[in-house]
Design an enzyme around this catalytic site. Structure first.
Site, PDB file in Angstrom:
ATOM      1  N   SER A  12       0.850  -1.196   0.000  1.00 56.87           N
ATOM      2  CA  SER A  12       0.000   0.000   0.000  1.00 56.87           C
ATOM      3  C   SER A  12       0.877   1.234   0.000  1.00 56.87           C
ATOM      4  CB  SER A  12      -0.898   0.022   1.244  1.00 56.87           C
ATOM      5  OG  SER A  12      -1.494   1.299   1.388  1.00 56.87           O
ATOM      6  N   HIS A  37      -1.165  -1.280  -4.341  1.00 56.37           N
ATOM      7  CA  HIS A  37      -2.456  -0.965  -3.737  1.00 56.37           C
ATOM      8  C   HIS A  37      -2.545   0.530  -3.455  1.00 56.37           C
ATOM      9  CE1 HIS A  37      -6.088  -2.214  -1.494  1.00 56.37           C
ATOM     10  NE2 HIS A  37      -5.776  -1.282  -0.625  1.00 56.37           N
ATOM     11  N   ASP A  39      -4.892   3.423  -1.791  1.00 60.19           N
ATOM     12  CA  ASP A  39      -6.005   3.683  -0.880  1.00 60.19           C
ATOM     13  C   ASP A  39      -6.553   5.089  -1.112  1.00 60.19           C
ATOM     14  OD1 ASP A  39      -6.165   1.288   0.807  1.00 60.19           O
ATOM     15  OD2 ASP A  39      -4.153   1.830   1.437  1.00 60.19           O
ATOM     16  N   MET A  41      -9.229   7.837  -0.009  1.00 59.44           N
ATOM     17  CA  MET A  41     -10.064   8.183   1.153  1.00 59.44           C
ATOM     18  C   MET A  41     -10.580   9.602   1.001  1.00 59.44           C
ATOM     19  SD  MET A  41      -7.701   6.636   4.201  1.00 59.44           S
ATOM     20  CE  MET A  41      -6.815   5.086   4.013  1.00 59.44           C
ATOM     21  N   HIS A  70      -8.509   1.044  -4.159  1.00 59.78           N
ATOM     22  CA  HIS A  70      -9.481   0.770  -3.091  1.00 59.78           C
ATOM     23  C   HIS A  70     -10.176   2.075  -2.730  1.00 59.78           C
ATOM     24  CE1 HIS A  70      -9.990  -0.722   1.368  1.00 59.78           C
ATOM     25  NE2 HIS A  70     -11.150  -0.496   0.767  1.00 59.78           N
ATOM     26  N   MET A  72     -12.362   4.124  -0.584  1.00 66.94           N
ATOM     27  CA  MET A  72     -13.009   4.296   0.716  1.00 66.94           C
ATOM     28  C   MET A  72     -13.698   5.652   0.691  1.00 66.94           C
ATOM     29  SD  MET A  72     -10.048   2.632   3.126  1.00 66.94           S
ATOM     30  CE  MET A  72      -8.731   2.775   1.916  1.00 66.94           C
ATOM     31  N   MET A 141     -11.447  -6.195   5.332  1.00 69.72           N
ATOM     32  CA  MET A 141     -10.711  -5.238   6.158  1.00 69.72           C
ATOM     33  C   MET A 141     -10.393  -5.871   7.511  1.00 69.72           C
ATOM     34  SD  MET A 141     -10.343  -2.631   4.212  1.00 69.72           S
ATOM     35  CE  MET A 141      -9.531  -1.610   5.457  1.00 69.72           C
ATOM     36  N   PHE A 147      -6.700   4.729   8.314  1.00 74.46           N
ATOM     37  CA  PHE A 147      -5.291   5.025   8.577  1.00 74.46           C
ATOM     38  C   PHE A 147      -4.453   3.762   8.465  1.00 74.46           C
ATOM     39  CE2 PHE A 147      -7.732   8.200  10.856  1.00 74.46           C
ATOM     40  CZ  PHE A 147      -7.085   9.387  10.490  1.00 74.46           C
ATOM     41  N   GLY A 149      -1.066   1.419   9.583  1.00 77.64           N
ATOM     42  CA  GLY A 149      -0.343   1.114  10.814  1.00 77.64           C
ATOM     43  C   GLY A 149      -1.195   0.730  12.005  1.00 77.64           C
ATOM     44  N   ASP A 176      -6.711  -6.495   3.936  1.00 77.04           N
ATOM     45  CA  ASP A 176      -6.178  -5.137   4.039  1.00 77.04           C
ATOM     46  C   ASP A 176      -6.181  -4.708   5.507  1.00 77.04           C
ATOM     47  OD1 ASP A 176      -5.401  -2.519   3.748  1.00 77.04           O
ATOM     48  OD2 ASP A 176      -6.981  -1.968   2.337  1.00 77.04           O
ATOM     49  N   GLY A 178      -2.931  -4.523   8.834  1.00 78.63           N
ATOM     50  CA  GLY A 178      -2.174  -5.270   9.830  1.00 78.63           C
ATOM     51  C   GLY A 178      -1.513  -6.539   9.333  1.00 78.63           C
ATOM     52  N   SER A 199       2.963  -0.505   6.132  1.00 83.78           N
ATOM     53  CA  SER A 199       4.128  -0.295   6.988  1.00 83.78           C
ATOM     54  C   SER A 199       4.998  -1.549   7.054  1.00 83.78           C
ATOM     55  CB  SER A 199       3.697   0.129   8.393  1.00 83.78           C
ATOM     56  OG  SER A 199       2.753  -0.781   8.942  1.00 83.78           O
TER      57      SER A 199
END
Length: 229
Positions: A12, A37, A39, A41, A70, A72, A141, A147, A149, A176, A178, A199
């Site tokens: 990401s 990826h 993101d 938002m 993606h 969002m 998810m 956010f 991390g 997506d 962790g 991360s």
């Protein structure tokens, strides 16, 4: 895009250096990323603001693999054509983002793009049960979106349920949130094949020192594949 269920790592770029996206994208691809990826938002559906179609079009010039966009955002439908024209290979919309997700998936495919549907942690697998023949990817998810991390939320049972529902359909299960070498094995074993990591990929490296990106990608892939051996 040829469909297969091999493990794919999708860094990401939300975790990349925002001042150097072009070189960051090329670096993670050179270090073994399967997809990139992105993101998107809107500060409304999720509490953060990231990229619009012009930024995604700029990223496209550097992506040689698969650009996985993606969304969002809410509403979604008015922006599908813009993100398709920006070069998305896959556009994923959230089942929670509007009242007509079936129509949204039709519109994504109508724009000539692979269609994904995302599920927040509090949304059951059954929410997509009647969408599987319109869907190329289901994004589970494992954090609440907004956010990077965040701490991983275990959705293994949901992934297992989705894998059973999908059967032999050519539908990817993407995770997506962790994802790292400790969480990847249980997700892969449950049926996930696309692992988004921010991360956990970009940690410890930089554009001028991208070798850690490759080490991180290989570690996640190896952990996931070991669970399938």
């Amino acid at each position: 895009m040829t469909f297969d269920r091999s493990i794919k790592i999708a860094p990401s770029i939300l975790s990349a250096d925002f001042a150097d996206f072009g070189r960051e994208i090329r670096a993670v691809e050179d270090q073994g990323a399967d997809w990139v990826h992105v993101d998107v938002m809107d500060g409304h559906f999720v509490p953060n603001i990231t990229f619009g179609p012009p930024a995604v079009a700029a990223f496209r010039k550097h992506v040689t693999t698969v650009m996985d966009v993606h969304l969002m955002i809410a509403p979604v439908d008015p922006y599908i054509d813009a993100f398709a024209k920006a070069g998305a290979d896959i556009i994923t919309a959230h089942v929670e983002a509007g009242p007509h997700i079936h129509r949204t998936l039709q519109a994504i495919r109508g724009a000539g793009v692979k269609a994904g549907v995302a599920l927040n942690p509090g949304t059951p697998a059954e929410a997509v049960e009647h969408l599987l023949d319109l869907t190329d990817l289901i994004c589970v998810m494992t954090v609440n979106p907004g956010f990077g991390g965040q701490k991983f939320i275990d959705m293994t049972a949901k992934v297992r349920r989705l894998r059973t529902m999908i059967g032999d359909r050519p539908v990817h299960i993407e995770i997506d949130g962790g994802v790292d070498p400790t969480t990847a094995p249980r997700l892969a074993e449950a049926g996930a094949d696309v692992l988004v990591a921010g991360s956990a990929v970009f940690r410890g490296g930089s554009v001028s020192n991208s070798a850690p990106y490759g080490e991180n990608i290989r570690a996640i892939r190896a952990a996931a594949e070991a669970a399938l051996a």
